[in-house]
Design a protein around this motif. Structure first.
Motif, PDB file in Angstrom:
ATOM      1  N   ALA B 192      50.456 -11.158  24.609  1.00  0.00           N
ATOM      2  CA  ALA B 192      50.299 -10.035  24.724  1.00  0.00           C
ATOM      3  C   ALA B 192      48.733 -10.374  25.849  1.00  0.00           C
ATOM      4  O   ALA B 192      48.759 -10.200  27.340  1.00  0.00           O
ATOM      5  CB  ALA B 192      49.760  -8.578  24.047  1.00  0.00           C
ATOM      6  N   ALA B 193      47.693 -11.433  25.834  1.00  0.00           N
ATOM      7  CA  ALA B 193      47.133 -11.868  26.693  1.00  0.00           C
ATOM      8  C   ALA B 193      47.591 -11.918  27.760  1.00  0.00           C
ATOM      9  O   ALA B 193      47.389 -11.934  28.938  1.00  0.00           O
ATOM     10  CB  ALA B 193      46.713 -13.082  25.429  1.00  0.00           C
ATOM     11  N   ALA B 194      48.921 -13.122  27.846  1.00  0.00           N
ATOM     12  CA  ALA B 194      49.472 -13.961  29.013  1.00  0.00           C
ATOM     13  C   ALA B 194      49.384 -12.868  30.362  1.00  0.00           C
ATOM     14  O   ALA B 194      48.985 -13.592  31.407  1.00  0.00           O
ATOM     15  CB  ALA B 194      50.529 -14.553  28.988  1.00  0.00           C
ATOM     16  N   GLU B 204      44.654  -3.927  38.979  1.00  0.00           N
ATOM     17  CA  GLU B 204      46.006  -3.704  39.135  1.00  0.00           C
ATOM     18  C   GLU B 204      46.459  -4.354  37.766  1.00  0.00           C
ATOM     19  O   GLU B 204      45.409  -4.550  36.785  1.00  0.00           O
ATOM     20  CB  GLU B 204      46.470  -5.211  40.049  1.00  0.00           C
ATOM     21  CG  GLU B 204      46.649  -5.364  41.258  1.00  0.00           C
ATOM     22  CD  GLU B 204      46.843  -5.616  42.043  1.00  0.00           C
ATOM     23  OE1 GLU B 204      47.382  -6.152  42.781  1.00  0.00           O
ATOM     24  OE2 GLU B 204      47.390  -7.210  41.523  1.00  0.00           O
ATOM     25  N   ALA B 205      47.747  -3.750  37.489  1.00  0.00           N
ATOM     26  CA  ALA B 205      48.643  -4.105  36.027  1.00  0.00           C
ATOM     27  C   ALA B 205      48.175  -5.356  36.193  1.00  0.00           C
ATOM     28  O   ALA B 205      48.224  -6.177  36.290  1.00  0.00           O
ATOM     29  CB  ALA B 205      49.752  -3.516  36.484  1.00  0.00           C
ATOM     30  N   PRO B 206      47.976  -5.725  34.615  1.00  0.00           N
ATOM     31  CA  PRO B 206      48.202  -5.162  33.284  1.00  0.00           C
ATOM     32  C   PRO B 206      46.919  -4.248  33.010  1.00  0.00           C
ATOM     33  O   PRO B 206      45.492  -4.901  33.300  1.00  0.00           O
ATOM     34  CB  PRO B 206      49.152  -5.446  32.101  1.00  0.00           C
ATOM     35  CG  PRO B 206      47.702  -6.799  32.160  1.00  0.00           C
ATOM     36  CD  PRO B 206      47.941  -6.849  33.636  1.00  0.00           C
ATOM     37  N   HIS B 207      46.745  -2.307  33.490  1.00  0.00           N
ATOM     38  CA  HIS B 207      44.653  -2.717  32.395  1.00  0.00           C
ATOM     39  C   HIS B 207      44.644  -2.824  31.274  1.00  0.00           C
ATOM     40  O   HIS B 207      43.081  -2.203  31.484  1.00  0.00           O
ATOM     41  CB  HIS B 207      45.267  -0.983  33.278  1.00  0.00           C
ATOM     42  CG  HIS B 207      45.895  -0.064  33.955  1.00  0.00           C
ATOM     43  ND1 HIS B 207      46.857  -0.471  34.861  1.00  0.00           N
ATOM     44  CD2 HIS B 207      45.726  -1.022  36.084  1.00  0.00           C
ATOM     45  CE1 HIS B 207      47.291  -0.007  35.887  1.00  0.00           C
ATOM     46  NE2 HIS B 207      46.330  -0.692  36.870  1.00  0.00           N
ATOM     47  N   LEU B 208      45.103  -2.153  30.346  1.00  0.00           N
ATOM     48  CA  LEU B 208      45.029  -2.871  28.970  1.00  0.00           C
ATOM     49  C   LEU B 208      45.909  -3.776  28.192  1.00  0.00           C
ATOM     50  O   LEU B 208      46.996  -3.409  28.744  1.00  0.00           O
ATOM     51  CB  LEU B 208      44.768  -0.988  28.372  1.00  0.00           C
ATOM     52  CG  LEU B 208      43.883   0.115  29.350  1.00  0.00           C
ATOM     53  CD1 LEU B 208      44.488   0.954  28.865  1.00  0.00           C
ATOM     54  CD2 LEU B 208      42.244  -0.530  28.650  1.00  0.00           C
ATOM     55  N   TRP B 362      37.136 -15.415  23.416  1.00  0.00           N
ATOM     56  CA  TRP B 362      38.191 -15.019  24.671  1.00  0.00           C
ATOM     57  C   TRP B 362      39.365 -13.598  25.447  1.00  0.00           C
ATOM     58  O   TRP B 362      39.467 -13.355  26.480  1.00  0.00           O
ATOM     59  CB  TRP B 362      39.655 -15.850  24.487  1.00  0.00           C
ATOM     60  CG  TRP B 362      39.093 -17.104  24.958  1.00  0.00           C
ATOM     61  CD1 TRP B 362      37.740 -18.163  25.416  1.00  0.00           C
ATOM     62  CD2 TRP B 362      40.126 -18.154  24.964  1.00  0.00           C
ATOM     63  NE1 TRP B 362      37.943 -19.447  25.377  1.00  0.00           N
ATOM     64  CE2 TRP B 362      39.298 -19.492  25.260  1.00  0.00           C
ATOM     65  CE3 TRP B 362      41.534 -18.764  25.047  1.00  0.00           C
ATOM     66  CZ2 TRP B 362      39.699 -20.731  25.381  1.00  0.00           C
ATOM     67  CZ3 TRP B 362      41.819 -19.511  25.022  1.00  0.00           C
ATOM     68  CH2 TRP B 362      41.256 -21.288  24.920  1.00  0.00           C
ATOM     69  N   ILE B 363      38.532 -12.812  24.401  1.00  0.00           N
ATOM     70  CA  ILE B 363      38.589 -11.115  24.294  1.00  0.00           C
ATOM     71  C   ILE B 363      37.474 -10.424  24.935  1.00  0.00           C
ATOM     72  O   ILE B 363      36.335 -10.757  23.975  1.00  0.00           O
ATOM     73  CB  ILE B 363      39.229 -11.163  22.980  1.00  0.00           C
ATOM     74  CG1 ILE B 363      40.523 -11.690  22.813  1.00  0.00           C
ATOM     75  CG2 ILE B 363      39.553  -9.028  22.726  1.00  0.00           C
ATOM     76  CD1 ILE B 363      41.209 -11.232  21.623  1.00  0.00           C
ATOM     77  N   ASN B 364      37.456  -9.526  25.840  1.00  0.00           N
ATOM     78  CA  ASN B 364      36.227  -8.507  25.852  1.00  0.00           C
ATOM     79  C   ASN B 364      35.997  -7.766  24.254  1.00  0.00           C
ATOM     80  O   ASN B 364      36.485  -7.947  23.662  1.00  0.00           O
ATOM     81  CB  ASN B 364      36.221  -7.955  27.161  1.00  0.00           C
ATOM     82  CG  ASN B 364      37.286  -6.736  26.695  1.00  0.00           C
ATOM     83  OD1 ASN B 364      38.006  -6.886  25.752  1.00  0.00           O
ATOM     84  ND2 ASN B 364      37.829  -6.103  28.193  1.00  0.00           N
ATOM     85  N   THR B 365      34.443  -7.588  25.038  1.00  0.00           N
ATOM     86  CA  THR B 365      33.634  -6.735  23.426  1.00  0.00           C
ATOM     87  C   THR B 365      33.998  -6.034  23.696  1.00  0.00           C
ATOM     88  O   THR B 365      34.954  -5.143  22.351  1.00  0.00           O
ATOM     89  CB  THR B 365      32.451  -6.188  24.401  1.00  0.00           C
ATOM     90  OG1 THR B 365      31.370  -7.526  25.138  1.00  0.00           O
ATOM     91  CG2 THR B 365      31.784  -5.717  23.038  1.00  0.00           C
ATOM     92  N   ASN B 369      41.073  -5.752  26.494  1.00  0.00           N
ATOM     93  CA  ASN B 369      41.009  -6.561  27.699  1.00  0.00           C
ATOM     94  C   ASN B 369      41.450  -8.376  27.145  1.00  0.00           C
ATOM     95  O   ASN B 369      40.690  -8.873  26.648  1.00  0.00           O
ATOM     96  CB  ASN B 369      40.171  -6.524  29.386  1.00  0.00           C
ATOM     97  CG  ASN B 369      40.560  -6.945  30.397  1.00  0.00           C
ATOM     98  OD1 ASN B 369      41.833  -8.055  30.197  1.00  0.00           O
ATOM     99  ND2 ASN B 369      40.438  -7.083  31.267  1.00  0.00           N
ATOM    100  N   VAL B 370      41.235  -9.496  28.440  1.00  0.00           N
ATOM    101  CA  VAL B 370      40.978 -11.088  27.859  1.00  0.00           C
ATOM    102  C   VAL B 370      39.724 -11.275  29.336  1.00  0.00           C
ATOM    103  O   VAL B 370      39.712 -10.872  30.011  1.00  0.00           O
ATOM    104  CB  VAL B 370      42.325 -11.788  28.154  1.00  0.00           C
ATOM    105  CG1 VAL B 370      42.863 -11.790  26.981  1.00  0.00           C
ATOM    106  CG2 VAL B 370      42.989 -11.877  29.030  1.00  0.00           C
TER     107      VAL B 370
END
Lengths: 409, 409
Positions: B192-194, B204-208, B362-365, B369-370
């Motif tokens: 998913a992160a990739a 731009e996509a992906p937004h979430l 590596w994941i936002n707070t 998102n990454v």
């Protein structure tokens, strides 16, 4: 020679190659001495009503070339049918204001209807206008054309994906035994049928294919799956999203349930059928829903399709410059062993709002597979690959520059 | 130098490039003077127990070359863990019978556990055997290796598909406003992160993007989607199939309902979340489930990944011939601006049954998102394309010839 400006618009669901038609139309328009401004309407017919144009003459050559490798509707698209007389009047008023004398509409059935009505209205009002429809649809359901630009690429992507899914499911023996792939095609089974191209030898995936052209019988379906499972060990089933029962009701709607929050739950048809298989046959399965990848996977487009999409755009402009109006460019397949096609004009009102279904003779008697005639029809349409440029590991798709014209009519 | 025969087996879910590892191992084994027969076990460890082998020396060069372009487990694979002591004993008995002195097992966590135990048992029994694990998994969850062969190709395919889906959804203004893409990854969010690699510019996509590494909060999710919708007009959301709530329960299980036939209905997580969005936010959406295409889409594999997959197979055999046993070949990323990697051996028991998750840093707070660190990690892994040969419009994938060895030990 009718002198004036032209407008190009894109309508309905995009295809992988819809921008090839745009590129073909732009390049032909640039060569046409009668054509002044080349307006691109943003978001289809809505962009014309809103006078929301970008200047397609001011795009650089690399961008126009990039359109040939870029999926989605580069101008933006909409699903919007003009209903009221006032909307048609407004459209014509915009054409007058911007001195638009050439209107090219890239779309499907509904769009051809709109184009036809615009053409009629202009004639009635004595406004000299050339209207040509440019076909596009992954559904391949437009009449009077051998096939539709967009279909070959969607067919190639889906067939290649089913080939890969089939290899995958067959290669692991202790896991999923059934895969259900749901193909696009609300009322016609052209895309689901195309997955038969993946079958290189008897017994290979897809094992079963169901199209909306044949009334779906859930009991026969379960029996088919069980038989194929016993015969092959793993079963890959392709279903069109729009399967209907013998009364013409969508199978999909029967799947409506209510979730734990009390909301209506509309899963896809494929998931519903998989649940039935798991419950009735006790065979573990997997659901695969490629969805919009079928119409956007330019990375695996058909070169034949991309070239034809370019050509219908080009021919539309060339024919308009020669004086044609009220027509759609159709693809005509020539006789002979080798696949060759030519382009011809068909009347818009004969295309509008009609749907071409997969002939019953191209579906087997049991209604769970296609015949060799279908294969012979579809195989040429997926030939050749498009060499999409890559940047940093991903396809290098382009955007049109949002430049509007200095001239306003 | 330990002389004898070797066996290669493939295990677990296939990847697009798992046969590259097989090709690398076969070619290295052919060069190894100590190695006699090269057995391919059909369907993983089950094939060894059943003495079901094909002769990998008797495959022609074109077939071995074709493995480098063919997805799925060419030998066949299984999900089967040896549990009982008798099964391990049986395995060793087969090794003795066929004078197998080299065992190469291409697989994930479970397979490394099996390989470890086989190695231990052989030592205990005084049977000289070299056991090397060859990593593969699209999930990228093996520890002690920078990344896993198979991941780069799945990541590239999924990111390119999300790029295309994002262009598609943005380009049609009057239709679907939200797309939910469900990515593979039961316990880890690497795939998913990739998809973040698809984002060429902000907005731009992906937004979430939601990963199982962060507890999923349905209310925060709906708020995120609504905010993104207001900001961008269309929202593409990627979710890992294995999202869990703060108590560690799968969100997916909450979606279980009963259909009109009284059967339990298990839709996918993505469909469930889409239903929530449509019900709560009144935004029309679409569900996309690429499913096994993520692990079988060789047509869009990463060349970097394919080459590394080949090399881990090759290195496994070379190291075994040098005397190593009880190890897995790992990929070590070298320091420096430019991506380079080398191969090293790590102990099987340190790999077995452990899972490497996406680091929280590596994941936002917000957990949707990454970060740039993830992008920097993943970007090199999707570089380069594999030039899959095409025949008649579709990828020309190969099958191993089902020839068994004349020698039986």
């Amino acid at each position: 020679m009718l002198k004036g400006n032209c407008v190009i618009a894109q309508s309905g669901g995009p295809t992988a190659v819809i921008n090839n038609s745009l590129a073909g139309a732009i390049e032909a328009a640039c060569r046409g001495e009668a054509i002044g401004e080349i307006y691109g309407a943003c978001n289809g017919i809505m962009g014309i009503l809103a006078e929301n144009f970008i200047d397609l003459r001011r795009q650089d050559a690399a961008t126009i070339q990039g359109l040939r490798f870029t999926p989605g509707a580069a101008l933006g698209s909409c699903r919007y049918q003009l209903k009221k007389k006032e909307e048609y009047d407004k459209l014509l008023a915009v054409f007058r204001k911007f001195n638009i004398r050439y209107f090219f509409y890239i779309g499907g059935n509904d769009s051809m209807d709109t184009a036809h009505k615009v053409n009629q209205l202009a004639q009635e009002e004595g406004y000299e206008l050339r209207v040509i429809g440019i076909p596009k649809t992954v559904d391949n359901d437009l009449p009077l054309t051998d096939h539709c630009p967009g279909y070959g690429s969607a067919a190639k992507y889906l067939a290649a994906s089913v080939l890969e899914m089939g290899i995958d499911i067959k290669s692991i023996v202790t896991s999923t035994k059934v895969a259900i792939v749901e193909a696009m095609g609300r009322n016609t089974g052209w895309l689901a049928a195309a997955t038969a191209l993946a079958r290189r030898a008897p017994g290979e995936a897809p094992h079963l294919i169901y199209l909306p052209e044949v009334a779906f019988d859930p009991d026969a379906f379960l029996a088919d799956v069980e038989t194929a499972y016993r015969q092959y060990g793993t079963v890959l089933v392709v279903v069109s999203e729009g399967l209907v029962d013998k009364n013409g009701n969508y199978i999909f709607n029967d799947a409506a349930t209510v979730d734990v929050f009390g909301h209506q739950r509309l899963g896809g048809l494929g998931q519903f059928l998989l649940n039935k298989i798991e419950a009735e046959l006790k065979i573990k399965g997997r659901f695969i829903l490629p969805a919009t990848s079928q119409r956007s996977a330019m990375h695996l487009a058909s070169r034949t399709d991309a070239e034809e999409a370019y050509n219908v755009g080009r021919v539309a402009v060339e024919e308009a410059l020669r004086g044609a109006s009220g027509h759609m460019v159709a693809i005509k397949r020539l006789e002979g062993e080798e696949y060759r096609c030519t382009y011809e004009l068909v009347e818009l009102d004969k295309v509008a709002n009609r749907e071409k279904k997969v002939p019953r003779a191209w579906i087997n008697t049991a209604g769970n597979n296609v015949t060799a005639d279908f294969i012979n029809y579809a195989r040429p349409l997926i030939q050749g690959e498009v060499n999409v440029p890559y940047h940093n590991g991903l396809p290098a798709y382009v955007n049109l520059a949002p430049v509007s014209s200095g001239e306003t009519g």
